[in-house]
Design a protein around this motif. Structure first.
Motif, PDB file in Angstrom:
ATOM      1  N   VAL A   3       0.862  -1.187   0.000  1.00  5.70           N
ATOM      2  CA  VAL A   3       0.000   0.000   0.000  1.00  5.70           C
ATOM      3  C   VAL A   3       0.892   1.229   0.000  1.00  5.70           C
ATOM      4  O   VAL A   3       1.756   1.364   0.866  1.00  5.70           O
ATOM      5  CB  VAL A   3      -0.909   0.002   1.248  1.00  5.70           C
ATOM      6  CG1 VAL A   3      -1.746   1.251   1.293  1.00  5.70           C
ATOM      7  CG2 VAL A   3      -1.767  -1.243   1.290  1.00  5.70           C
ATOM      8  N   PRO A   4       0.696   2.146  -1.000  1.00  8.91           N
ATOM      9  CA  PRO A   4       1.517   3.347  -1.029  1.00  8.91           C
ATOM     10  C   PRO A   4       1.234   4.222   0.194  1.00  8.91           C
ATOM     11  O   PRO A   4       0.131   4.243   0.705  1.00  8.91           O
ATOM     12  CB  PRO A   4       1.120   4.074  -2.301  1.00  8.91           C
ATOM     13  CG  PRO A   4       0.074   3.264  -2.957  1.00  8.91           C
ATOM     14  CD  PRO A   4      -0.229   2.087  -2.094  1.00  8.91           C
ATOM     15  N   GLY A   5       2.232   4.951   0.652  1.00  3.79           N
ATOM     16  CA  GLY A   5       2.066   5.834   1.801  1.00  3.79           C
ATOM     17  C   GLY A   5       1.316   7.110   1.434  1.00  3.79           C
ATOM     18  O   GLY A   5       1.277   7.521   0.279  1.00  3.79           O
ATOM     19  N   ILE A   6       0.742   7.743   2.443  1.00  6.49           N
ATOM     20  CA  ILE A   6       0.026   9.001   2.242  1.00  6.49           C
ATOM     21  C   ILE A   6       1.044  10.136   2.239  1.00  6.49           C
ATOM     22  O   ILE A   6       1.862  10.264   3.146  1.00  6.49           O
ATOM     23  CB  ILE A   6      -1.020   9.208   3.349  1.00  6.49           C
ATOM     24  CG1 ILE A   6      -2.110   8.146   3.229  1.00  6.49           C
ATOM     25  CG2 ILE A   6      -1.607  10.614   3.283  1.00  6.49           C
ATOM     26  CD1 ILE A   6      -3.134   8.189   4.342  1.00  6.49           C
ATOM     27  N   ALA A   7       0.973  10.958   1.204  1.00  4.07           N
ATOM     28  CA  ALA A   7       1.869  12.107   1.088  1.00  4.07           C
ATOM     29  C   ALA A   7       1.253  13.357   1.708  1.00  4.07           C
ATOM     30  O   ALA A   7       1.957  14.165   2.305  1.00  4.07           O
ATOM     31  CB  ALA A   7       2.214  12.369  -0.377  1.00  4.07           C
ATOM     32  N   SER A   8      -0.063  13.524   1.551  1.00 10.23           N
ATOM     33  CA  SER A   8      -0.700  14.718   2.106  1.00 10.23           C
ATOM     34  C   SER A   8      -2.198  14.498   2.289  1.00 10.23           C
ATOM     35  O   SER A   8      -2.805  13.675   1.612  1.00 10.23           O
ATOM     36  CB  SER A   8      -0.473  15.937   1.207  1.00 10.23           C
ATOM     37  OG  SER A   8      -1.156  15.769  -0.021  1.00 10.23           O
ATOM     38  N   ALA A  37      -3.660  12.564  -0.966  1.00 10.78           N
ATOM     39  CA  ALA A  37      -2.728  12.207  -2.037  1.00 10.78           C
ATOM     40  C   ALA A  37      -1.731  11.185  -1.504  1.00 10.78           C
ATOM     41  O   ALA A  37      -1.281  11.283  -0.361  1.00 10.78           O
ATOM     42  CB  ALA A  37      -1.984  13.439  -2.534  1.00 10.78           C
ATOM     43  N   ASP A  38      -1.438  10.186  -2.353  1.00 10.95           N
ATOM     44  CA  ASP A  38      -0.424   9.209  -1.935  1.00 10.95           C
ATOM     45  C   ASP A  38       0.926   9.576  -2.543  1.00 10.95           C
ATOM     46  O   ASP A  38       1.038  10.527  -3.314  1.00 10.95           O
ATOM     47  CB  ASP A  38      -0.850   7.774  -2.261  1.00 10.95           C
ATOM     48  CG  ASP A  38      -0.899   7.454  -3.748  1.00 10.95           C
ATOM     49  OD1 ASP A  38      -0.358   8.230  -4.562  1.00 10.95           O
ATOM     50  OD2 ASP A  38      -1.479   6.407  -4.097  1.00 10.95           O
ATOM     51  N   SER A  40       2.610   8.249  -4.785  1.00 12.12           N
ATOM     52  CA  SER A  40       2.729   8.104  -6.241  1.00 12.12           C
ATOM     53  C   SER A  40       2.026   9.234  -6.992  1.00 12.12           C
ATOM     54  O   SER A  40       2.081   9.289  -8.215  1.00 12.12           O
ATOM     55  CB  SER A  40       2.149   6.750  -6.687  1.00 12.12           C
ATOM     56  OG  SER A  40       0.731   6.749  -6.555  1.00 12.12           O
ATOM     57  N   GLY A  41       1.356  10.148  -6.249  1.00  7.79           N
ATOM     58  CA  GLY A  41       0.702  11.292  -6.890  1.00  7.79           C
ATOM     59  C   GLY A  41      -0.788  11.122  -7.121  1.00  7.79           C
ATOM     60  O   GLY A  41      -1.450  12.066  -7.549  1.00  7.79           O
ATOM     61  N   GLN A  42      -1.308   9.928  -6.880  1.00  5.78           N
ATOM     62  CA  GLN A  42      -2.747   9.739  -7.061  1.00  5.78           C
ATOM     63  C   GLN A  42      -3.500  10.429  -5.933  1.00  5.78           C
ATOM     64  O   GLN A  42      -3.022  10.509  -4.805  1.00  5.78           O
ATOM     65  CB  GLN A  42      -3.101   8.261  -7.115  1.00  5.78           C
ATOM     66  CG  GLN A  42      -2.540   7.580  -8.337  1.00  5.78           C
ATOM     67  CD  GLN A  42      -3.112   6.186  -8.499  1.00  5.78           C
ATOM     68  OE1 GLN A  42      -3.617   5.598  -7.555  1.00  5.78           O
ATOM     69  NE2 GLN A  42      -3.034   5.661  -9.702  1.00  5.78           N
ATOM     70  N   GLN A  43      -4.713  10.937  -6.270  1.00  3.27           N
ATOM     71  CA  GLN A  43      -5.511  11.659  -5.288  1.00  3.27           C
ATOM     72  C   GLN A  43      -6.900  11.043  -5.162  1.00  3.27           C
ATOM     73  O   GLN A  43      -7.441  10.517  -6.123  1.00  3.27           O
ATOM     74  CB  GLN A  43      -5.671  13.127  -5.687  1.00  3.27           C
ATOM     75  CG  GLN A  43      -4.390  13.912  -5.636  1.00  3.27           C
ATOM     76  CD  GLN A  43      -4.618  15.387  -5.913  1.00  3.27           C
ATOM     77  OE1 GLN A  43      -5.652  15.785  -6.419  1.00  3.27           O
ATOM     78  NE2 GLN A  43      -3.637  16.200  -5.592  1.00  3.27           N
ATOM     79  N   GLY A  44      -7.438  11.150  -3.961  1.00  2.00           N
ATOM     80  CA  GLY A  44      -8.814  10.744  -3.706  1.00  2.00           C
ATOM     81  C   GLY A  44      -9.535  11.900  -3.040  1.00  2.00           C
ATOM     82  O   GLY A  44      -8.942  12.700  -2.311  1.00  2.00           O
ATOM     83  N   TYR A  45     -10.838  12.037  -3.325  1.00  5.64           N
ATOM     84  CA  TYR A  45     -11.630  13.149  -2.818  1.00  5.64           C
ATOM     85  C   TYR A  45     -12.814  12.612  -2.015  1.00  5.64           C
ATOM     86  O   TYR A  45     -13.381  11.574  -2.345  1.00  5.64           O
ATOM     87  CB  TYR A  45     -12.172  13.988  -3.978  1.00  5.64           C
ATOM     88  CG  TYR A  45     -11.093  14.565  -4.857  1.00  5.64           C
ATOM     89  CD1 TYR A  45     -10.576  15.819  -4.598  1.00  5.64           C
ATOM     90  CD2 TYR A  45     -10.592  13.849  -5.936  1.00  5.64           C
ATOM     91  CE1 TYR A  45      -9.580  16.356  -5.398  1.00  5.64           C
ATOM     92  CE2 TYR A  45      -9.596  14.372  -6.740  1.00  5.64           C
ATOM     93  CZ  TYR A  45      -9.100  15.625  -6.466  1.00  5.64           C
ATOM     94  OH  TYR A  45      -8.111  16.145  -7.256  1.00  5.64           O
ATOM     95  N   GLY A  46     -13.183  13.362  -0.996  1.00  5.87           N
ATOM     96  CA  GLY A  46     -14.350  13.011  -0.214  1.00  5.87           C
ATOM     97  C   GLY A  46     -14.972  14.275   0.350  1.00  5.87           C
ATOM     98  O   GLY A  46     -14.354  15.329   0.385  1.00  5.87           O
ATOM     99  N   PHE A  47     -16.230  14.168   0.748  1.00  2.53           N
ATOM    100  CA  PHE A  47     -16.866  15.326   1.364  1.00  2.53           C
ATOM    101  C   PHE A  47     -17.967  14.878   2.309  1.00  2.53           C
ATOM    102  O   PHE A  47     -18.469  13.762   2.243  1.00  2.53           O
ATOM    103  CB  PHE A  47     -17.427  16.291   0.312  1.00  2.53           C
ATOM    104  CG  PHE A  47     -18.651  15.762  -0.396  1.00  2.53           C
ATOM    105  CD1 PHE A  47     -19.921  16.072   0.079  1.00  2.53           C
ATOM    106  CD2 PHE A  47     -18.542  14.968  -1.519  1.00  2.53           C
ATOM    107  CE1 PHE A  47     -21.050  15.580  -0.565  1.00  2.53           C
ATOM    108  CE2 PHE A  47     -19.663  14.476  -2.163  1.00  2.53           C
ATOM    109  CZ  PHE A  47     -20.921  14.783  -1.682  1.00  2.53           C
ATOM    110  N   SER A  48     -18.318  15.779   3.194  1.00  2.00           N
ATOM    111  CA  SER A  48     -19.425  15.587   4.108  1.00  2.00           C
ATOM    112  C   SER A  48     -20.091  16.937   4.289  1.00  2.00           C
ATOM    113  O   SER A  48     -19.457  17.981   4.110  1.00  2.00           O
ATOM    114  CB  SER A  48     -18.912  15.066   5.456  1.00  2.00           C
ATOM    115  OG  SER A  48     -19.994  14.863   6.344  1.00  2.00           O
TER     116      SER A  48
END
Length: 60
Positions: A3-8, A37-38, A40-48
């Protein structure tokens, strides 16, 4: 599987005024946006979201 680490992790509060308030103390909706962001540069988004309302008075 590794599992890639979290960058931010970034968060942002967005306040959206309501055209018609839900009540005297509910005049806007609050949206919390989260971007992760991990390494490797990939990003995921979420909201509430939640309507803004006044907290009950504190009694001692």
């Amino acid at each position: 599987m590794s599992v890639p680490g979290i960058a931010s992790i970034r968060t942002r509060l967005i306040t959206i005024p309501l055209r018609r308030p839900w009540g005297a103390d509910v005049t806007d909706v609050r949206v919390i946006e989260v971007v992760v962001a991990d390494v490797s540069g990939q990003q995921g988004y979420g909201f509430s979201w939640t309507p803004r309302s006044a907290a009950p008075p504190c009694r001692r």
